[in-house]
Design an enzyme around this catalytic site. Structure first.
Site, PDB file in Angstrom:
ATOM      1  N   LYS A  87       1.118  -1.347   0.250  1.00  0.00           N
ATOM      2  CA  LYS A  87       0.394  -0.327   0.632  1.00  0.00           C
ATOM      3  C   LYS A  87       1.134   0.898   0.512  1.00  0.00           C
ATOM      4  CE  LYS A  87      -4.237  -1.604   2.565  1.00  0.00           C
ATOM      5  NZ  LYS A  87      -3.808  -3.683   2.750  1.00  0.00           N
ATOM      6  N   THR A 103     -11.247  -1.889   3.338  1.00  0.00           N
ATOM      7  CA  THR A 103     -12.075  -2.091   4.184  1.00  0.00           C
ATOM      8  C   THR A 103     -12.427  -1.988   5.445  1.00  0.00           C
ATOM      9  OG1 THR A 103     -11.440  -3.988   3.740  1.00  0.00           O
ATOM     10  CG2 THR A 103     -12.325  -3.594   2.098  1.00  0.00           C
ATOM     11  N   ARG A 145      -7.836 -14.106   7.915  1.00  0.00           N
ATOM     12  CA  ARG A 145      -7.445 -14.559   9.580  1.00  0.00           C
ATOM     13  C   ARG A 145      -8.326 -15.629   9.463  1.00  0.00           C
ATOM     14  NH1 ARG A 145      -7.843  -8.786  12.257  1.00  0.00           N
ATOM     15  NH2 ARG A 145      -8.353  -9.062  10.375  1.00  0.00           N
TER      16      ARG A 145
END
Length: 242
Positions: free
Chosen positions: A64, A117, A208
């Site tokens: 990012k 998100t 996860r």
């Protein structure tokens, strides 16, 4: 041989050995593994080769990048030598920043992150971004594609609108994917894998729920099986168009 499902497993592991083990377990079932900022900073550039290993799995380097254009160009050039398949940059940096990443890593598919998100509409309001979440995502998507991005990262809630905006040639990557019954954790805009694919996503990021499973390989296989029925089979490498 069964084609791997369009899933990028986020290797949010506590150490390199665990990350490499997880990658080995899920690689038969998924197309891509994602190396994030924490793992990259802890172990350095060598983590990419360690994770890729002999399997040749696609590497999604999720750094990012977000800085002034000159710095982003240098950073993208530095990681391009690692031959990642995907590299992320923040579209919010602006047209010049996205373009800088594209120019710094010309042989890598640069994917622009639209709106994280983890952010909700209330978060956008507090930040001071005007308009709806969908509008913000679509504006950033158009800007990034115009700057040369070959992929976009958006939540499954906006993927259909983004697909309508940018057309079929752009890879749409959706984080916030949670199998039915899994916890949302810190994600604000989520969907199941099937919902995201039906909305138009090309690559689903699952974190996860897979590594946290007692057997990540078996969990990946269970998630991948129904997704293969929703995606067209890839042609053989030597297939000729007819």
């Amino acid at each position: 041989m069964t084609s791997p499902a369009p899933i990028a497993v986020a290797l949010d592991a506590p150490d390199l050995e665990t990350a490499a083990r997880w990658a080995g377990l899920v690689t038969p079932h998924v197309s891509t593994v994602k190396v994030g900022l924490e793992l990259y900073l802890r172990y350095g550039p060598g983590v990419v080769a360690s994770i890729r290993g002999a399997s040749g799995v696609r590497i999604f380097l999720d750094l990012k990048l977000h800085d002034i254009p000159a710095t982003v160009t240098g950073a993208a050039r530095a990681v391009a030598r690692l031959r990642p398949d995907l590299l992320t940059v923040h579209a919010a940096g602006g047209w010049e920043v996205v373009r800088a990443a594209v120019e710094g890593a010309p042989d890598t598919a640069v994917a622009a992150v639209t709106v994280l998100t983890s952010l909700s509409q209330a978060d956008l309001d507090r930040i001071g971004l005007n308009g709806s979440m969908s509008d913000a995502v679509r504006r950033l998507a158009v800007l990034a594609v115009d700057a040369g991005a070959r992929g976009l990262v958006c939540s499954p809630h906006e993927v259909a609108a983004v697909r309508a905006e940018v057309g079929p040639g752009i890879l749409l990557i959706t984080p916030g994917i949670r199998p039915a019954g899994a916890s949302a954790n810190d994600q604000a805009r989520t969907a199941t894998p099937e919902e995201a694919l039906r909305a138009g996503a090309d690559l689903l990021v699952i974190g996860r729920p897979l590594p946290a499973a007692p057997d990540p390989g078996a969990a990946a296989a269970a998630i991948a099986a129904p997704l293969r029925r929703l995606t067209p089979a890839a042609p053989a490498p030597d297939a000729q168009p007819g």
